[in-house]
Design a protein around this motif. Structure first.
Motif, mmCIF file in Angstrom:
data_model
loop_
_atom_site.group_PDB
_atom_site.id
_atom_site.type_symbol
_atom_site.label_atom_id
_atom_site.label_comp_id
_atom_site.label_asym_id
_atom_site.label_seq_id
_atom_site.Cartn_x
_atom_site.Cartn_y
_atom_site.Cartn_z
ATOM 1 N N LYS A 45 -22.043 2.155 17.239
ATOM 2 C CA LYS A 45 -23.193 1.252 17.332
ATOM 3 C C LYS A 45 -23.994 1.454 18.619
ATOM 4 C CE LYS A 45 -24.413 -3.676 17.030
ATOM 5 N NZ LYS A 45 -25.353 -3.683 18.180
ATOM 6 N N ASP A 46 -23.327 1.536 19.745
ATOM 7 C CA ASP A 46 -24.049 1.644 21.012
ATOM 8 C C ASP A 46 -24.892 2.916 21.065
ATOM 9 O OD1 ASP A 46 -22.939 -0.743 21.782
ATOM 10 O OD2 ASP A 46 -21.404 0.161 23.075
ATOM 11 N N GLU A 47 -24.319 4.021 20.597
ATOM 12 C CA GLU A 47 -25.061 5.285 20.608
ATOM 13 C C GLU A 47 -26.241 5.257 19.637
ATOM 14 O OE1 GLU A 47 -22.519 9.015 20.854
ATOM 15 O OE2 GLU A 47 -21.027 7.503 20.360
ATOM 16 N N ILE A 48 -26.007 4.686 18.466
ATOM 17 C CA ILE A 48 -27.075 4.602 17.469
ATOM 18 C C ILE A 48 -28.207 3.713 17.977
ATOM 19 C CG2 ILE A 48 -27.693 3.686 15.194
ATOM 20 C CD1 ILE A 48 -26.268 6.312 14.918
ATOM 21 N N ASP A 49 -27.863 2.558 18.465
ATOM 22 C CA ASP A 49 -28.880 1.615 18.935
ATOM 23 C C ASP A 49 -29.702 2.218 20.072
ATOM 24 O OD1 ASP A 49 -27.742 -0.034 17.084
ATOM 25 O OD2 ASP A 49 -26.980 -1.508 18.512
ATOM 26 N N SER A 50 -29.039 2.911 20.972
ATOM 27 C CA SER A 50 -29.735 3.551 22.085
ATOM 28 C C SER A 50 -30.684 4.636 21.598
ATOM 29 C CB SER A 50 -28.712 4.148 23.056
ATOM 30 O OG SER A 50 -29.348 4.865 24.090
ATOM 31 N N ALA A 51 -30.234 5.427 20.624
ATOM 32 C CA ALA A 51 -31.074 6.506 20.088
ATOM 33 C C ALA A 51 -32.305 5.962 19.377
ATOM 34 C CB ALA A 51 -30.254 7.371 19.118
ATOM 35 N N PHE B 11 -13.845 9.945 -12.655
ATOM 36 C CA PHE B 11 -14.284 8.829 -11.817
ATOM 37 C C PHE B 11 -13.799 9.075 -10.396
ATOM 38 C CE2 PHE B 11 -10.124 7.640 -13.251
ATOM 39 C CZ PHE B 11 -9.575 6.746 -12.337
ATOM 40 N N SER B 12 -14.403 8.380 -9.447
ATOM 41 C CA SER B 12 -14.165 8.647 -8.031
ATOM 42 C C SER B 12 -13.491 7.461 -7.370
ATOM 43 C CB SER B 12 -15.495 8.948 -7.332
ATOM 44 O OG SER B 12 -16.185 10.000 -7.979
ATOM 45 N N LEU B 13 -12.461 7.747 -6.586
ATOM 46 C CA LEU B 13 -11.737 6.725 -5.843
ATOM 47 C C LEU B 13 -12.394 6.502 -4.473
ATOM 48 C CD1 LEU B 13 -8.077 7.903 -6.578
ATOM 49 C CD2 LEU B 13 -9.480 6.272 -7.869
ATOM 50 N N PRO B 14 -12.098 5.406 -3.817
ATOM 51 C CA PRO B 14 -12.663 5.186 -2.473
ATOM 52 C C PRO B 14 -12.395 6.387 -1.568
ATOM 53 C CG PRO B 14 -11.591 3.187 -3.238
ATOM 54 C CD PRO B 14 -11.264 4.261 -4.251
ATOM 55 N N MET B 15 -13.437 6.838 -0.857
ATOM 56 C CA MET B 15 -13.299 7.979 0.046
ATOM 57 C C MET B 15 -14.349 7.892 1.146
ATOM 58 S SD MET B 15 -12.171 10.748 1.320
ATOM 59 C CE MET B 15 -10.857 11.306 0.245
ATOM 60 N N TYR B 16 -13.869 7.752 2.365
ATOM 61 C CA TYR B 16 -14.720 7.800 3.557
ATOM 62 C C TYR B 16 -13.798 7.967 4.754
ATOM 63 C CZ TYR B 16 -13.738 2.831 2.584
ATOM 64 O OH TYR B 16 -13.138 1.642 2.232
ATOM 65 N N ALA B 17 -14.364 8.385 5.865
ATOM 66 C CA ALA B 17 -13.541 8.708 7.032
ATOM 67 C C ALA B 17 -12.748 7.518 7.537
ATOM 68 C CB ALA B 17 -14.432 9.257 8.145
ATOM 69 N N LEU C 49 -20.107 1.691 4.855
ATOM 70 C CA LEU C 49 -21.024 2.194 5.867
ATOM 71 C C LEU C 49 -21.028 1.338 7.126
ATOM 72 C CD1 LEU C 49 -24.077 3.223 3.640
ATOM 73 C CD2 LEU C 49 -22.239 4.675 4.509
ATOM 74 N N LYS C 50 -20.719 0.065 6.980
ATOM 75 C CA LYS C 50 -20.785 -0.830 8.135
ATOM 76 C C LYS C 50 -19.717 -0.495 9.172
ATOM 77 C CE LYS C 50 -21.281 -5.663 9.466
ATOM 78 N NZ LYS C 50 -21.382 -7.078 9.003
ATOM 79 N N THR C 51 -18.514 -0.214 8.710
ATOM 80 C CA THR C 51 -17.443 0.125 9.648
ATOM 81 C C THR C 51 -17.795 1.365 10.452
ATOM 82 O OG1 THR C 51 -15.748 -0.892 8.261
ATOM 83 C CG2 THR C 51 -14.999 0.763 9.821
#
Length: 369
Positions: free
Chosen positions: A15-21, A340-346, A7-9
């Motif tokens: 980050k800039d858009e989230i922080d501003s919102a 079981f589930s393997l790593p999966m994220y965008a 989630l951090k990546t």
């Protein structure tokens, strides 16, 4: 280490858009519901091709209110599957209704549509299909069965943001669609959140009241309700992230295609995409009779995996009162032992996927069947 979820990546990329919102909400002091949540409701409803959205505090609350709006209560029965997260079943129980289970299709893991009709009784009021792992249930026969028997269809779309069934967005096919914005979802809040979508204005009005103490307007309580409101900060965060959802979804689908190509010749069952489906890969779930050994060896090599889900709901101690036993739903029980589930994220890289596949290949060559 290749994490199961990162989630951090993702946060750092926006980050800039989230922080501003978030700062905008802090300055507005609209901390509960408010303009950001109202805007999210319409934007997400539009995304799902639905007329109205009702934002709530969790996906579980979404299911609960959807069932209540449909008139589900004590003495009623709701048909669903035991191979799901417990919230699907818990929400039915919250209303006083009884969950009635149907086994899953062993290929796609969603509800076996051929078993639904024989589970219907005079007490059945709704069907609650689960779009598991990001793949839609087979909605056409479900809707046909529901219409024949006068039943409401409530879609559990907690894992299926943006998934499509024959070109139609999930959530807008049944009478009501329910989504979770838990942080690990394809569209995740930075905390808890959920959304209900519907084309039925009466359902929408009822759920709007139910989430806010049954109020039609402030201090005028028309029905007995709940405190299921979404926080303003979560609404603002989700609005930012919704703008990226299609890009992230296509990245997930590309990652899944790479996994498919690398794993197809291994002694491992990879996901089957049904011909009617746009799969959005909330998780990339594989299965093997040697699951536990594979998981341990992958972990030893720095690759995190998950299990979704190790115990079907009908065998959970908390739901023993429903009266089911081992062997009642064999496909669900076998899947629970093998999947079981393997790593999966965008943000998962091609190199990371190659590493996972290489590790699996090496391990499987040494696994004794």
């Amino acid at each position: 280490m290749i994490p199961f979820l990162d989630l951090k990546t993702q946060y750092l990329s926006i980050k800039d858009e989230i922080d501003s919102a978030v700062l905008k909400v802090l300055e507005s002091t609209q901390f509960v519901l408010g303009n950001e949540v109202t805007a999210l409701e319409q934007e997400f409803a539009n995304y799902c091709s639905a007329k109205q959205g009702i934002a709530v505090n969790t996906g579980t609350s979404a299911l609960h209110l959807a069932l209540l709006a449909a008139g589900i209560g004590a003495g009623d029965e709701v048909i669903t599957i035991p191979f799901t997260f417990v919230a699907t079943v818990a929400a039915i129980c919250y209303t006083g209704a009884t969950p009635v289970f149907v086994d899953i299709d062993p290929v796609c893991y969603t509800i076996d549509v051929n078993q639904i009709e024989k589970a219907i009784t005079e007490r059945t009021k709704a069907i609650l299909p689960v779009h598991l792992y990001g793949q839609p249930a087979d909605m056409k026969p479900i809707m046909e069965i529901a219409r024949r028997h006068g039943l409401t269809v409530i879609e559990d779309a907690a894992q299926a943001h943006g998934a499509e069934y024959k070109g139609q967005r999930i959530g807008s096919i049944g009478d009501i669609g329910c989504f979770s914005f838990y942080p690990g979802k394809n569209l995740g809040a930075y905390g808890e959140g959920g959304m209900i979508v519907t084309n039925n204005p009466e359902y929408a009005h009822t759920m709007q009241m139910l989430r806010d103490w049954g109020q039609e307007r402030k201090y005028h309580h028309v029905i007995k309700g709940y405190n299921y409101r979404m926080d303003g900060i979560q609404g603002a965060i989700l609005r930012v992230k919704l703008r990226y959802l299609e890009k992230w979804t296509e990245a997930r689908r590309a990652n899944a295609a790479q996994y498919d190509a690398l794993l197809k010749d291994l002694n491992l069952t990879i996901p089957t995409v049904m011909p009617y489906s746009r799969h959005v890969y909330h998780v990339y779930a594989v299965r093997s009779p040697q699951r536990d050994e594979l998981q341990k060896k992958l972990n030893d090599q720095g690759i995190q995996t998950g299990i979704h889900y190790p115990i079907p709901v009908h065998l959970q101690p908390a739901y023993a009162d429903l009266g089911y036993k081992i062997g009642d739903f064999p496909h669900s029980e076998l899947a629970a032992r093998e999947i079981f589930s393997l790593p999966m994220y965008a943000e998962l890289t091609s190199a990371q996927i190659n590493t996972v596949a290489d590790s699996l290949q090496g391990i499987l060559q040494g696994v004794t069947v």
